[in-house]
Design an enzyme around this catalytic site. Structure first.
Site, short mmCIF file in Angstrom:
data_model
loop_
_atom_site.label_atom_id
_atom_site.label_comp_id
_atom_site.label_asym_id
_atom_site.label_seq_id
_atom_site.Cartn_x
_atom_site.Cartn_y
_atom_site.Cartn_z
N ASP A 65 0.83 -1.21 -0.09
CA ASP A 65 -0.24 -0.01 0.08
C ASP A 65 0.93 1.15 0.06
OD1 ASP A 65 0.99 -0.18 2.57
OD2 ASP A 65 -0.92 0.10 3.62
N SER A 66 2.26 1.20 0.03
CA SER A 66 3.06 2.18 -0.24
C SER A 66 2.77 2.87 -1.68
CB SER A 66 4.46 1.64 -0.02
OG SER A 66 4.79 0.67 -0.82
N ASP A 104 -1.07 -6.09 -0.36
CA ASP A 104 -1.41 -5.71 0.94
C ASP A 104 -2.88 -5.35 0.81
OD1 ASP A 104 0.73 -5.11 2.46
OD2 ASP A 104 1.26 -3.20 1.80
N LYS A 134 -1.18 -9.50 2.58
CA LYS A 134 -0.52 -9.04 3.95
C LYS A 134 -1.34 -7.98 4.79
CE LYS A 134 3.25 -6.21 3.62
NZ LYS A 134 2.82 -4.96 4.33
N GLU A 136 -1.43 -5.64 8.73
CA GLU A 136 -0.43 -4.92 9.69
C GLU A 136 -1.08 -5.37 10.95
OE1 GLU A 136 0.29 -0.83 8.84
OE2 GLU A 136 0.83 -1.22 6.77
N GLU A 203 9.14 -4.16 10.50
CA GLU A 203 9.62 -3.12 9.80
C GLU A 203 10.35 -2.18 10.83
OE1 GLU A 203 7.07 -1.06 7.05
OE2 GLU A 203 8.09 0.62 6.82
O1 KIV Z 1 3.48 -1.04 1.70
C1 KIV Z 1 4.83 -1.55 1.50
O2 KIV Z 1 5.52 -1.26 0.58
C2 KIV Z 1 5.09 -2.38 2.50
C3 KIV Z 1 6.67 -2.73 2.65
C4 KIV Z 1 7.43 -1.61 2.96
C5 KIV Z 1 6.91 -3.96 3.66
O3 KIV Z 1 4.47 -2.72 3.54
#
Ligand code: KIV
Length: 296
Positions: A65-66, A104, A134, A136, A203
């Site tokens: 989600d970056s 994510d 994924k 969090e 992280e």
């Molecule tokens: O969103 C993302 O890119 C991430 C990584 C930095 C692990 O969660």
């Protein structure tokens, strides 16, 4: 290309064939941990970049989600939606052959209820083409992890500095530096493993603590700003290629200056269009003079 591994006796770098077929799966992750081989993961958000990363032989591609920061220009990942993740996830999945594709779960797509989390994880698999999702958090997301794993959805956990909680942390800060916070991190790691996660991203946590967690777990740890004691590493591709200049975290190593190369090429294009050097004959289509004459 494959995301396999070489003989552990000659090194720990990913190689071309792991003897288990070309596609990286959760089994590749498990086997890598068992055999002490390092795992590699990079983010991608579009088809062309995913294809390059996949062809280079990375074990896993993460549609992080970056993308909120890197692609959409937000200050953090909070505004990212399920629709954003599906749209970019599907593009990445079309460019990914051998890497394990993880997508994510965006902010508030899994926090409200287990049922909603399960539905949204299912959408990332069905519509986004994910091999795994994924999310969090530690203890608080264990019911969600359990339900997903029971439904056949592989889950990668993410603990330590979890960017969706940036407002709760009061900024992007290194986590788990005190004794109580370090103990909590260890407990969170054990809890997500027990809930059924196949891997856990850590992280921005101190390297010695990350190495300790890695020792305690039987699932692989994937570090970002967590030192070299993790079972694998993940980076945002735009960071490691030198394409994202808004902010370069301490843990990023820039392996290339692609942003500068792009700017130079674009400046050359502007100059050549201005001077008439581009397009040249080889970039131009022809037509019989006879046809042109008839038009005059
Ligand atoms: O969103 C993302 O890119 C991430 C990584 C930095 C692990 O969660």
């Amino acid at each position: 290309m494959t995301g396999g591994f070489c003989d552990v006796s000659v090194g720990i770098q990913p190689e071309r064939d792991n003897g288990m077929g070309k596609k990286n799966t959760v089994l590749t992750f498990r086997q890598a941990k068992e055999e002490g081989r390092k795992l590699t993961m990079l983010t991608a958000y579009d088809y062309s970049t995913a294809k390059l990363i996949d062809e280079a032989g990375v074990n896993s591609i993460l549609v992080g989600d970056s993308l909120g920061n890197v692609i959409l220009g937000y200050e953090d990942t909070i505004p990212v939606t399920m629709e954003d993740m599906i749209h970019h996830g599907a593009a990445v999945s079309r460019g990914t052959k051998n890497a394990l594709l993880i997508i994510d779960m965006p902010f508030m797509s899994y926090q409200v209820s287990v049922e909603e989390a399960l539905k949204n994880a299912g959408r990332l698999m069905k519509e986004g083409g994910a091999d795994a999702v994924k999310l969090e958090g530690g203890h608080r997301v264990c019911p969600q992890i359990r339900a997903m794993v029971e439904a056949g959805i592989p889950v990668c956990a993410h603990i330590g500095m979890t960017p969706q909680s940036v407002n709760a942390f009061g900024g992007f800060k290194v986590q788990a530096k005190t004794e109580s916070a370090a103990r909590l991190l260890i407990e969170e790691a054990l809890a997500v493993e027990e809930a059924g996660a196949f891997a856990v991203v850590m992280e921005c946590v101190p390297a010695k603590l990350a190495a300790m967690v890695t020792e305690k777990l039987s699932i692989p740890t994937i570090g970002i700003g967590a030192g070299d004691g993790c079972d694998g590493q993940v980076l945002v591709y735009a960071d490691m290629l030198g394409m994202f200049s808004d902010f370069v975290p301490k843990f990023v190593k820039q392996y290339a200056s692609v942003g500068e190369t792009m700017k130079q090429a674009i400046r050359s294009y502007i100059d050549e269009v201005g001077s008439g050097a581009f397009p040249a004959d080889e970039h131009t289509f022809t037509i019989d003079d006879e046809v042109i004459d008839k038009l005059n």
